[in-house]
Design an enzyme around this catalytic site. Structure first.
Site, PDB file in Angstrom:
ATOM      1  N   ARG A  41       1.517  12.407  -8.952  1.00  0.00           N
ATOM      2  CA  ARG A  41       2.285  11.147  -8.683  1.00  0.00           C
ATOM      3  C   ARG A  41       3.504  10.586  -9.078  1.00  0.00           C
ATOM      4  O   ARG A  41       4.443   9.998  -8.831  1.00  0.00           O
ATOM      5  CB  ARG A  41       1.173  10.051  -9.479  1.00  0.00           C
ATOM      6  CG  ARG A  41      -0.150   9.918  -8.726  1.00  0.00           C
ATOM      7  CD  ARG A  41      -0.891   8.534  -9.344  1.00  0.00           C
ATOM      8  NE  ARG A  41      -2.385   8.468  -9.204  1.00  0.00           N
ATOM      9  CZ  ARG A  41      -2.953   8.061  -8.069  1.00  0.00           C
ATOM     10  NH1 ARG A  41      -2.183   7.713  -7.153  1.00  0.00           N
ATOM     11  NH2 ARG A  41      -4.213   8.004  -8.108  1.00  0.00           N
ATOM     12  N   GLU A  55       0.959  -1.181   0.007  1.00  0.00           N
ATOM     13  CA  GLU A  55       0.062   0.119   0.190  1.00  0.00           C
ATOM     14  C   GLU A  55       1.006   1.328   0.036  1.00  0.00           C
ATOM     15  O   GLU A  55       2.083   1.117   0.686  1.00  0.00           O
ATOM     16  CB  GLU A  55      -0.895  -0.074   1.242  1.00  0.00           C
ATOM     17  CG  GLU A  55      -1.746   1.263   1.461  1.00  0.00           C
ATOM     18  CD  GLU A  55      -2.795   1.503   0.711  1.00  0.00           C
ATOM     19  OE1 GLU A  55      -2.742   1.857  -0.735  1.00  0.00           O
ATOM     20  OE2 GLU A  55      -4.045   1.171   1.037  1.00  0.00           O
ATOM     21  N   ASP A  56       0.297   2.378  -0.552  1.00  0.00           N
ATOM     22  CA  ASP A  56       1.105   3.562  -0.799  1.00  0.00           C
ATOM     23  C   ASP A  56       1.210   4.108   1.074  1.00  0.00           C
ATOM     24  O   ASP A  56       2.308   4.243   1.363  1.00  0.00           O
ATOM     25  CB  ASP A  56       0.710   4.477  -1.430  1.00  0.00           C
ATOM     26  CG  ASP A  56      -0.697   4.953  -1.589  1.00  0.00           C
ATOM     27  OD1 ASP A  56      -1.283   4.316  -0.650  1.00  0.00           O
ATOM     28  OD2 ASP A  56      -1.171   5.912  -2.327  1.00  0.00           O
ATOM     29  N   ASP A 104      -3.632   5.557   6.498  1.00  0.00           N
ATOM     30  CA  ASP A 104      -4.027   6.825   7.167  1.00  0.00           C
ATOM     31  C   ASP A 104      -5.065   6.159   8.320  1.00  0.00           C
ATOM     32  O   ASP A 104      -4.770   5.846   9.319  1.00  0.00           O
ATOM     33  CB  ASP A 104      -4.697   7.945   6.304  1.00  0.00           C
ATOM     34  CG  ASP A 104      -5.017   9.040   6.915  1.00  0.00           C
ATOM     35  OD1 ASP A 104      -4.556   9.388   7.920  1.00  0.00           O
ATOM     36  OD2 ASP A 104      -5.758   9.941   5.994  1.00  0.00           O
ATOM     37  N   PHE A 135      -0.533  15.966   4.463  1.00  0.00           N
ATOM     38  CA  PHE A 135      -1.076  15.322   3.193  1.00  0.00           C
ATOM     39  C   PHE A 135       0.227  15.397   2.392  1.00  0.00           C
ATOM     40  O   PHE A 135       0.812  16.487   1.872  1.00  0.00           O
ATOM     41  CB  PHE A 135      -2.295  16.154   2.619  1.00  0.00           C
ATOM     42  CG  PHE A 135      -2.975  15.219   1.665  1.00  0.00           C
ATOM     43  CD1 PHE A 135      -3.777  14.464   2.067  1.00  0.00           C
ATOM     44  CD2 PHE A 135      -2.577  15.058   0.346  1.00  0.00           C
ATOM     45  CE1 PHE A 135      -4.432  13.527   0.962  1.00  0.00           C
ATOM     46  CE2 PHE A 135      -3.160  14.595  -0.693  1.00  0.00           C
ATOM     47  CZ  PHE A 135      -3.961  13.553  -0.214  1.00  0.00           C
TER      48      PHE A 135
HETATM   49  P1  IMP Z   1      -7.056   5.224   4.580  1.00  0.00           P
HETATM   50  O1  IMP Z   1      -8.396   4.069   4.616  1.00  0.00           O
HETATM   51  O2  IMP Z   1      -7.627   6.273   5.542  1.00  0.00           O
HETATM   52  O3  IMP Z   1      -6.007   4.316   5.420  1.00  0.00           O
HETATM   53  O4  IMP Z   1      -6.463   5.742   3.459  1.00  0.00           O
HETATM   54  C1  IMP Z   1      -6.035   4.988   2.572  1.00  0.00           C
HETATM   55  C2  IMP Z   1      -5.885   5.885   1.115  1.00  0.00           C
HETATM   56  O5  IMP Z   1      -6.121   7.191   1.426  1.00  0.00           O
HETATM   57  C3  IMP Z   1      -4.469   5.769   0.732  1.00  0.00           C
HETATM   58  O6  IMP Z   1      -4.458   4.538  -0.055  1.00  0.00           O
HETATM   59  C4  IMP Z   1      -4.301   7.015  -0.244  1.00  0.00           C
HETATM   60  O7  IMP Z   1      -4.848   6.568  -1.672  1.00  0.00           O
HETATM   61  C5  IMP Z   1      -5.215   7.849   0.600  1.00  0.00           C
HETATM   62  N1  IMP Z   1      -4.411   8.899   1.318  1.00  0.00           N
HETATM   63  C6  IMP Z   1      -4.404   8.783   2.790  1.00  0.00           C
HETATM   64  N2  IMP Z   1      -3.450   9.864   3.094  1.00  0.00           N
HETATM   65  C7  IMP Z   1      -3.102  10.393   1.938  1.00  0.00           C
HETATM   66  C8  IMP Z   1      -1.876  11.235   1.732  1.00  0.00           C
HETATM   67  O8  IMP Z   1      -1.349  11.943   2.739  1.00  0.00           O
HETATM   68  N3  IMP Z   1      -1.550  11.642   0.478  1.00  0.00           N
HETATM   69  C9  IMP Z   1      -1.968  10.976  -0.607  1.00  0.00           C
HETATM   70  N4  IMP Z   1      -2.961   9.923  -0.428  1.00  0.00           N
HETATM   71  C10 IMP Z   1      -3.539   9.568   0.995  1.00  0.00           C
END
Ligand code: IMP
Length: 172
Positions: A162, A96-97, A100, A149
């Protein structure tokens, strides 16, 4: 005008990715690993990571969308692209990238477990812990961030940035 505050350079990312790849290769020594990248954000990370691994891998991708989301996960996750390979009985590493809230990954871990895999672990480029809402366990993380962010190296803001080789804190 948005401001880009440098967080990690291309060279720093390269070292972090190589380090995490070493740990993964040690942990899965003599085993096969199914890498499942989460589109779109993980495409650059996965392509660098897999070339540093010394264990044999198969590669596939999933894509999930958090509908109703802006820059934060809404928790209503929908699977847009499912795993295509047969991963039953395999050791799986979700790549995963950025984690959050963790809502996307808890959904994906549950889904991948339901496919009858042997084990599931998580590797994230960035573990952003400030807004975590789940107890999802990030087994391998290249970098821990607390707030902000981030964009670049696959991470986007509204599909932009990206392609940046480094990672930046975006201030709008
Ligand atoms: P989560 O479900 O809140 O953990 O969100 C994960 C997804 O939200 C990641 O795979 C990203 O696509 C997006 N995301 C969350 N924080 C960031 C950030 O700081 N930059 C870019 N994408 C983010």
């Amino acid at each position: 005008m948005p401001e880009f505050i440098p967080v990690l350079t291309r060279e720093e990312i390269e070292k972090l990715v190589a380090g995490v790849a070493r740990s993964i290769s040690d942990d899965y020594k003599d085993q096969e690993l199914a890498l499942i990248g989460v589109l779109k954000g993980a495409f650059i990370f996965l392509s660098d990571l897999c070339r540093h691994l010394t264990v044999p891998v198969t590669i596939d991708f999933v894509q999930a969308s958090s509908y109703g989301a802006n820059i934060s996960s809404s928790g209503n996750i929908e699977l847009i692209k499912d795993v295509g390979l047969d991963i039953r009985g395999k050791h799986v590493l979700i790549v995963e990238d950025i984690v959050d809230t963790g809502l996307t990954l808890s959904y994906l871990v549950r889904h991948i477990r339901s496919l009858g895999v042997k084990t599931v672990k998580i590797c994230a480029l960035i573990d952003k812990r400030e807004r975590r809402k789940t107890d999802v366990c990030v087994d391998y993380a290249c970098y821990v961030a607390n707030a902000g962010f981030l964009v670049g190296y696959g991470l986007d803001y509204a599909e932009n940035f990206r392609e940046l080789p480094g990672i930046f804190h975006l201030q709008l």
